[in-house]
Each structure stands twice: as structure tokens, then as C-alpha cells.
Design an enzyme around this catalytic site. Structure first.
Site, PDB file in Angstrom:
ATOM      1  N   CYS A 117       0.884  -1.331   0.069  1.00 34.88           N
ATOM      2  CA  CYS A 117      -0.069  -0.031  -0.052  1.00 34.88           C
ATOM      3  C   CYS A 117       0.882   1.113   0.061  1.00 34.88           C
ATOM      4  O   CYS A 117       0.297   2.467  -0.233  1.00 34.88           O
ATOM      5  CB  CYS A 117      -0.909   0.060   1.231  1.00 34.88           C
ATOM      6  SG  CYS A 117      -2.024  -1.526   1.278  1.00 34.88           S
ATOM      7  N   HIS A 254      -3.085   6.581   2.496  1.00 34.79           N
ATOM      8  CA  HIS A 254      -3.634   5.473   1.926  1.00 34.79           C
ATOM      9  C   HIS A 254      -4.917   5.396   2.325  1.00 34.79           C
ATOM     10  O   HIS A 254      -5.263   5.398   3.660  1.00 34.79           O
ATOM     11  CB  HIS A 254      -2.642   4.305   2.305  1.00 34.79           C
ATOM     12  CG  HIS A 254      -3.249   2.982   2.029  1.00 34.79           C
ATOM     13  ND1 HIS A 254      -3.905   2.603   0.856  1.00 34.79           N
ATOM     14  CD2 HIS A 254      -3.360   1.769   2.877  1.00 34.79           C
ATOM     15  CE1 HIS A 254      -4.374   1.259   1.094  1.00 34.79           C
ATOM     16  NE2 HIS A 254      -4.052   1.151   2.360  1.00 34.79           N
ATOM     17  N   ASN A 284     -10.375  -0.192  -0.274  1.00 35.64           N
ATOM     18  CA  ASN A 284      -8.922  -0.235  -0.107  1.00 35.64           C
ATOM     19  C   ASN A 284      -8.330  -0.984  -1.375  1.00 35.64           C
ATOM     20  O   ASN A 284      -8.430  -2.064  -1.733  1.00 35.64           O
ATOM     21  CB  ASN A 284      -8.441  -1.104   1.115  1.00 35.64           C
ATOM     22  CG  ASN A 284      -7.089  -1.017   1.203  1.00 35.64           C
ATOM     23  OD1 ASN A 284      -6.495  -1.003   0.436  1.00 35.64           O
ATOM     24  ND2 ASN A 284      -6.946  -1.609   2.358  1.00 35.64           N
TER      25      ASN A 284
END
Length: 333
Positions: A117, A254, A284
Site C-alpha cells: 500500500c 492511503h 481499499n
């Protein structure tokens, strides 16, 4: 990590998300969950899911095509392609090599990186370094993920989170209008056991792993690490740049989970209203979440040239990378 004086500028951006949606109502039919529970704990309402014939490579192509159509960019003089992905089509060839072939870019380096990520901020950091050092002049940075193919849809704690998508930016030599102001990167490899996908080894740090091609995540431990580590990283970045949180127009973390973002903002002294996120309708998307948030900020008229941005990626590894940037894209074609 103090940067040398940068000579690199982000000049263009493009993105792509699949048409197929996975809503909270859909998830209610798959596992024991509810729309209210998901929204309260994650802030997510929908995710985009790759179609049968969509992969990280094909979504990457569309994101790059979107960049070209928006900004009229020429790719023939791109001399390096960096792709951030944890879900490449193949172990090799890389997605970067597939992009080179698809667009027939005549002379370029091409490689994938995996910083999960934090991958997009890592790739931007590398692009800046390659250009500022004089090794390259025009770097195509792409993030592409098909997380739906490695998500366990029987695990209600993780299947509610992840979605698919791709995004691309161009980073070019520009001594007069550089984008990069400060950078801070870090790693906590001992925490890797809290979020992983197995490959060859079945143990980590002396502990047995759940052997699965699907992602395994201890959300509680990752949450604790991120909400402790990212605010410290933000503080370090601001100190390097000689700035305060008030000097930042937009914080772009993120988009792991909105509750996590709220906690990070509170500890870092940044109003949550000054964040750009992408999790509400895209979920996500790992390394794609930050550039998707930038694209949404542009689409909604929030993000403007001249804005100061603080980007912060964090995730599996455990690894993290933050950047302070001056946003200054080319005029649209």
C-alpha cells in the site's frame, strides 16, 4: 531523509476503475455483515471489481490511456516505467514490460516494485531520484491492483475492504517547477506477519503461516502500527520541509479505512476535512488508493495547481513512505 534539490515534476495523471461494483448490500448476501456495520467501521459503501478478462496490466493500459487523453502527452520519449503492484498478471514478465509492449515505447527501462500500500509513494520517490540524479528524464509511474483475486470472500473481516483499479502519473525533468519537497520512508519487517500472502515459505519470523493464496490480515495489529507510525512520519516530513500542518492544503493518506484515517489525522493535528481519500466508493485499492484520491480531488474541483500535498502510503511489509509535494500539472490538452 532530506532530499537534494529536486528537478522532477509530476505533469499528468490518469486513472481507471472497472465497471462492476460490489456494494455493501451485495456483501450482506455473501457473509454475516451489514451496510451499517461496514460504513461505521470502514467508511466504505462500494468497491470496483475486475471483470473476467481484466487484469492489473489491462487496467494499467486504460489508466495510461486516460492520462494521454486528458493531457495530450507523448509517451514515445518515456525512458523508464515503474509499476507498483502486488497482483501482477505473471511472476514475469512484469506489468511494466507489458505496458512498454502495449504502447510500443521504443527505448525504456521497465520494472515492477512491490511495497504494497506504500507502493505509489515509493515509486514516486524512485522516479524523483532517477530524474534528479540525471539518469532519466521522463518516468511513467503506474499503480495497478486486482485485489479481488486474492481476497477471501468467506472472511467477513477482510472481504469488505478491497477493490480493484489503476492509476498513472508522468514525472518529468523540470528544474524550474519541481514537485518534490521532502520524503520520509521506513520499514518494520518484524510486523510483516500481521498482513501477508504466502508464496514459497510457510513460516515467518519463526511462526507458522496460514498457507493460502489469499491475503491474511490481523487488522487490529495493522491499525495499531499505522496510527502510531504515520503521525510520527508526518511530523518528520513537516520538520524536514520547515512547515507546519497548516501549510499543507491536502493530506492524502492511503485509503485503508476511514476510521484509521480519522485517528491518524487526530494524532497528526490535521483536520480530517483536509484529507483526500478514495475508499468510500472504491474500497481499499492498496497502492492505487492515493492516486485515485488525487484524481477524485481533481474531478471534484478541490485539488488545484499550487497546492501543497502530503502523501503517505503504509501497509504490508510493514512499510511506509511519505512525501510532501507541490502540485503543478500541465494544462490539459
Amino acid at each position: 531523509m532530506n532530499l537534494t534539490v529536486s528537478t522532477a515534476r509530476i505533469t499528468a495523471i490518469g486513472s481507471y476503475v472497472p465497471e462492476k461494483k460490489l456494494t455493501n448490500a451485495d456483501l450482506e448476501q455473501m457473509v454475516d455483515t451489514s451496510d451499517e456495520w461496514i460504513v461505521q467501521r470502514t467508511g466504505m459503501r462500494e468497491r470496483r471489481i475486475a471483470g473476467e478478462n481484466e487484469y492489473s496490466s489491462t487496467m494499467a493500459y486504460k489508466a495510461v490511456e486516460d492520462l494521454v487523453s486528458r493531457y495530450g502527452q507523448d509517451l514515445t520519449d518515456v525512458d523508464c516505467i515503474i509499476v507498483s503492484t502486488t497482483t501482477p498478471d505473471y511472476a514475469f514478465p512484469s506489468v511494466a514490460c507489458q505496458i512498454q509492449g502495449y504502447f510500443h515505447i521504443p527505448s525504456t527501462a521497465a520494472f515492477d516494485l512491490n511495497a504494497t500500500c506504500a507502493g505509489f509513494t515509493y515509486a514516486l520517490h524512485m522516479a524523483n531520484g532517477l530524474i534528479t540524479s540525471g539518469l532519466h528524464r521522463k518516468v511513467l509511474v503506474v499503480a495497478a491492483e486486482t485485489l479481488s483475486r486474492v481476497t477471501d470472500y468467506t472472511d467477513r473481516s477482510t472481504c469488505i475492504l478491497f477493490g480493484d483499479g489503476a492509476a498513472a502519473v508522468l514525472v518529468e525533468k523540470d528544474e524550474q517547477r519541481p514537485s518534490f519537497i521532502a520524503a520520509h520512508l521506513g520499514t518494520n519487517g518484524e510486523g510483516g506477519i500481521h498482513v501477508y500472502r504466502t508464496n514459497l515459505s510457510k513460516t515467518m519470523n519463526g511462526e507458522d503461516l496460514l498457507t493460502s493464496e489469499k491475503m491474511v490480515q490481523n487488522g487490529r495489529e495493522v491499525y495499531k502500527w499505522a496510527t502510531r507510525t504515520v503521525p510520527q512520519g508526518v511530523e518528520t516530513l513537516l520538520e524536514q520541509a520547515g512547515m507546519t500542518a497548516g501549510d499543507v492544503n491536502w493530506f492524502v493518506p492511503h485509503s485503508a479505512n476511514f476510521r484509521m484515517v480519522e485517528s491518524i489525522c487526530e494524532k497528526a493535528g490535521i483536520p480530517v476535512e483536509k484529507t483526500l481519500t478514495s475508499m468510500e466508493y472504491y474500497g481499499n485499492t492498496s497502492s492505487v488508493s492515493i492516486p485515485l484520491a488525487l484524481q477524485l480531488g481533481l474531478n471534484e474541483g478541490k485539488l488545484q495547481n499550487g497546492d501543497t500535498l502530503l502523501l503517505y502510503g503504509f501497509g504490508g511489509g510493514l512499510t511506509h513512505a511519505g512525501l510532501i509535494l507541490k502540485w503543478d500539472l500541465d494544462d490539459r490538452g
